[in-house]
Design a protein around this motif. Structure first.
Motif, PDB file in Angstrom:
ATOM      1  N   LYS A  10     -10.130   4.197   3.212  1.00  0.00           N
ATOM      2  CA  LYS A  10      -9.068   4.365   2.218  1.00  0.00           C
ATOM      3  C   LYS A  10      -8.004   3.286   2.371  1.00  0.00           C
ATOM      4  O   LYS A  10      -7.460   2.792   1.393  1.00  0.00           O
ATOM      5  N   ARG A  13      -9.366  -0.039   0.981  1.00  0.00           N
ATOM      6  CA  ARG A  13      -9.461   0.067  -0.473  1.00  0.00           C
ATOM      7  C   ARG A  13      -8.076  -0.040  -1.107  1.00  0.00           C
ATOM      8  O   ARG A  13      -7.878  -0.757  -2.088  1.00  0.00           O
ATOM      9  N   ASN A  14      -7.080   0.660  -0.552  1.00  0.00           N
ATOM     10  CA  ASN A  14      -5.731   0.646  -1.115  1.00  0.00           C
ATOM     11  C   ASN A  14      -5.041  -0.693  -0.928  1.00  0.00           C
ATOM     12  O   ASN A  14      -4.238  -1.098  -1.759  1.00  0.00           O
TER      13      ASN A  14
END
Length: 60
Positions: A10, A13-14
């Motif tokens: 995450k 990805r962020n």
């Protein structure tokens, strides 16, 4: 077929999507009345554009 070797976290990805945010629209100050307006637009407060009256404002 090509398959990713490991799952994307995450956090990674962020970080990649950090530049996808929308920018605020620009604002400029009217030279005649000092009100806030969009650039290259007629002022909604006094009806002027580039120090000329374009739209007559109704008197209340």
């Amino acid at each position: 077929m090509i398959v990713p070797k490991q799952r994307t976290s995450k956090s990674r990805r962020n970080k990649r999507r950090s530049h996808h945010a929308l920018a605020r629209p620009g604002q400029s100050k009217c030279t005649r009345c000092g009100g806030v307006k969009m650039p290259h637009r007629i002022c909604s407060h006094c009806g002027s554009y580039r120090d000329r009256n374009v739209v007559p404002i109704r008197e209340i």
